[in-house]
Motif scaffolding. Structure first.
Motif, PDB file in Angstrom:
ATOM      1  N   VAL B  23       0.857  -1.184   0.000  1.00 15.00           N
ATOM      2  CA  VAL B  23       0.000   0.000   0.000  1.00 15.00           C
ATOM      3  C   VAL B  23       0.894   1.235   0.000  1.00 15.00           C
ATOM      4  CG1 VAL B  23      -1.937   1.160   1.103  1.00 15.00           C
ATOM      5  CG2 VAL B  23      -1.667  -1.319   1.366  1.00 15.00           C
ATOM      6  N   THR B  24       0.882   1.968  -1.082  1.00 13.29           N
ATOM      7  CA  THR B  24       1.731   3.160  -1.271  1.00 13.29           C
ATOM      8  C   THR B  24       3.174   2.895  -0.853  1.00 13.29           C
ATOM      9  OG1 THR B  24       1.196   4.121   0.891  1.00 13.29           O
ATOM     10  CG2 THR B  24      -0.224   4.696  -0.944  1.00 13.29           C
ATOM     11  N   ASN B  43     -10.122  -3.361   1.775  1.00 11.97           N
ATOM     12  CA  ASN B  43     -10.490  -2.650   3.000  1.00 11.97           C
ATOM     13  C   ASN B  43      -9.577  -3.027   4.166  1.00 11.97           C
ATOM     14  OD1 ASN B  43     -12.697  -0.920   2.326  1.00 11.97           O
ATOM     15  ND2 ASN B  43     -14.008  -2.707   2.126  1.00 11.97           N
ATOM     16  N   GLU B  44      -9.262  -4.302   4.251  1.00 13.19           N
ATOM     17  CA  GLU B  44      -8.396  -4.755   5.337  1.00 13.19           C
ATOM     18  C   GLU B  44      -6.977  -4.223   5.161  1.00 13.19           C
ATOM     19  OE1 GLU B  44      -9.279  -5.931   8.010  1.00 13.19           O
ATOM     20  OE2 GLU B  44      -7.532  -6.863   8.924  1.00 13.19           O
ATOM     21  N   ALA B  45      -6.499  -4.218   3.922  1.00  9.66           N
ATOM     22  CA  ALA B  45      -5.153  -3.690   3.659  1.00  9.66           C
ATOM     23  C   ALA B  45      -5.079  -2.200   3.992  1.00  9.66           C
ATOM     24  CB  ALA B  45      -4.766  -3.940   2.203  1.00  9.66           C
ATOM     25  N   LEU B  46      -6.109  -1.481   3.658  1.00  9.15           N
ATOM     26  CA  LEU B  46      -6.128  -0.045   3.971  1.00  9.15           C
ATOM     27  C   LEU B  46      -6.193   0.179   5.482  1.00  9.15           C
ATOM     28  CD1 LEU B  46      -8.523   1.247   1.162  1.00  9.15           C
ATOM     29  CD2 LEU B  46      -6.063   1.630   1.338  1.00  9.15           C
ATOM     30  N   ARG B  47      -6.955  -0.659   6.153  1.00 12.19           N
ATOM     31  CA  ARG B  47      -7.065  -0.510   7.607  1.00 12.19           C
ATOM     32  C   ARG B  47      -5.726  -0.796   8.276  1.00 12.19           C
ATOM     33  NH1 ARG B  47      -7.659  -3.349  12.161  1.00 12.19           N
ATOM     34  NH2 ARG B  47      -7.456  -5.351  11.095  1.00 12.19           N
ATOM     35  N   LEU B  86       0.529  -8.093  -4.190  1.00 12.21           N
ATOM     36  CA  LEU B  86      -0.404  -7.223  -4.892  1.00 12.21           C
ATOM     37  C   LEU B  86      -0.069  -5.780  -4.540  1.00 12.21           C
ATOM     38  CD1 LEU B  86      -3.692  -9.199  -4.173  1.00 12.21           C
ATOM     39  CD2 LEU B  86      -2.378  -9.221  -6.284  1.00 12.21           C
ATOM     40  N   PHE B  87      -0.487  -4.860  -5.419  1.00 12.34           N
ATOM     41  CA  PHE B  87      -0.166  -3.456  -5.216  1.00 12.34           C
ATOM     42  C   PHE B  87      -1.452  -2.631  -5.153  1.00 12.34           C
ATOM     43  CE2 PHE B  87       4.405  -3.479  -5.702  1.00 12.34           C
ATOM     44  CZ  PHE B  87       4.627  -4.701  -6.298  1.00 12.34           C
ATOM     45  N   LEU B  88      -1.588  -1.861  -4.099  1.00 12.27           N
ATOM     46  CA  LEU B  88      -2.753  -1.014  -3.923  1.00 12.27           C
ATOM     47  C   LEU B  88      -2.278   0.431  -3.978  1.00 12.27           C
ATOM     48  CD1 LEU B  88      -5.791  -1.049  -3.329  1.00 12.27           C
ATOM     49  CD2 LEU B  88      -5.243  -1.059  -0.892  1.00 12.27           C
ATOM     50  N   SER B  89      -2.730   1.154  -4.999  1.00 10.59           N
ATOM     51  CA  SER B  89      -2.296   2.546  -5.124  1.00 10.59           C
ATOM     52  C   SER B  89      -3.448   3.381  -5.632  1.00 10.59           C
ATOM     53  CB  SER B  89      -1.091   2.657  -6.060  1.00 10.59           C
ATOM     54  OG  SER B  89      -1.378   2.067  -7.307  1.00 10.59           O
ATOM     55  N   LEU B  90      -3.286   4.689  -5.480  1.00 15.31           N
ATOM     56  CA  LEU B  90      -4.345   5.604  -5.878  1.00 15.31           C
ATOM     57  C   LEU B  90      -4.427   5.698  -7.404  1.00 15.31           C
ATOM     58  CD1 LEU B  90      -3.846   8.540  -3.387  1.00 15.31           C
ATOM     59  CD2 LEU B  90      -5.805   7.015  -3.508  1.00 15.31           C
TER      60      LEU B  90
END
Lengths: 203, 96
Positions: B23-24, B43-47, B86-90
């Motif tokens: 995440v970022t 949602n869990e990754a962001l939390r 996995l990659f979570l980005s804006l």
């Protein structure tokens, strides 16, 4: 965006090093994407971006990302020649990758660009903004050039700071997603021209 | 399509496995049910990464090759192995 008061370089350096450490931790993964961290000396990080699909691979450009006054100010992003670090013009970047983006609107703006062939992907060139013959800027929130642009005065960096944008990975991902990752190879076109060979001229 | 890792260490549920979501730039390990929709993982990754200031549609989840995962699809519809990255980005946004 008005000029920041100036951040203690020690603070910016610490945050810069944190970004570099996070990159180094997954460097082998990023290498598979065609990213190469050529240099990381505060306040600058120079990352070469290469295409990985198809052969030959293309060294498209390098991103010179500057973290001065970070993160009261977002990083500055310049697309440069990876060997000379000279700023590339918009046209020079487009020869390697057109940096296209699909939009959700039904009627694309006048900047609509259609690639060759009816089956080719269709997109608009909104990621890079700039005048012909001049270096473009990466038009995404989280870059200094975006927030300093008069067209974006209503979108302050402070709305984005600490919320995901403006990190080293975020910037590189945008350059990769829209720039080098979609490129599948080179297309060569040869034009044959019939030209008579004259042995002499008749008076 | 998900490769089951035989359950979590210590003999956990066979339907649960751990994925690494960056995440970022910062990786977090998230344990999820393979039958759950992707947005559960997001949602869990962001939390876990304390990135809760932006709504879900602002984010994009991709695999290492840059293929986007749809939030309303089930995790088991993608070829994900336990420990996959996995990659979570804006998202970059619409405007130029």
């Amino acid at each position: 965006m008005s000029a920041p008061l100036g951040v203690d370089p020690g603070v910016s350096r610490l945050k810069f090093e944190r970004e570099i450490c996070a990159y180094r931790a997954l460097e082998s993964t990023y290498q598979k994407r065609g990213w190469w961290l050529m240099r990381a000396e505060f306040p600058e990080a120079l990352v070469a971006m290469m295409t990985t699909r198809g052969r030959p691979q293309i060294l498209a450009f390098a991103a010179l990302i500057t973290f001065s006054d970070y993160d009261v100010a977002p990083p500055s992003v310049a697309l440069v020649d990876p060997f000379t670090e000279k700023a590339l013009t918009r046209e020079e970047v487009a020869t390697a990758t057109p940096m296209l983006r699909r939009t959700s609107s039904e009627r694309p703006p006048q900047a609509f660009v259609q690639l060759q062939g009816e089956q080719a992907p269709v997109g608009v060139d909104l990621i890079l903004q700039g005048f012909e013959g001049e270096p473009p800027f990466l038009c995404v929130p989280g870059t200094r050039e975006y927030h300093d642009n008069p067209a974006h005065t209503g979108d302050s960096w402070l709305f984005h700071r600490g919320r995901g944008a403006g990190t080293l990975l975020y910037i590189l991902e945008q350059l990769w997603l829209y720039g080098t990752n979609p490129v599948e190879g080179l297309e060569f076109q040869i034009q044959a021209q019939m030209k008579p060979r004259i042995s002499h001229v008749v008076p | 399509m998900v490769e089951k890792a035989g359950g979590a260490p210590g003999g956990g549920s066979p339907n649960k496995f751990a994925l690494t979501v960056v995440v970022t730039g910062d990786p977090v390990s998230v344990e999820v049910n393979i039958n759950a929709p992707v947005h559960t993982l997001v949602n869990e990754a962001l939390r876990l990464s304390k990135n809760t200031g932006r709504p879900l549609p602002d984010w994009r989840l991709t695999d290492e090759e840059g293929n986007e995962l749809a939030f309303d699809a089930k995790l088991n519809s993608y070829p994900l192995a336990a420990g996959a990255l996995l990659f979570l980005s804006l998202r970059a946004g619409e405007a130029g």
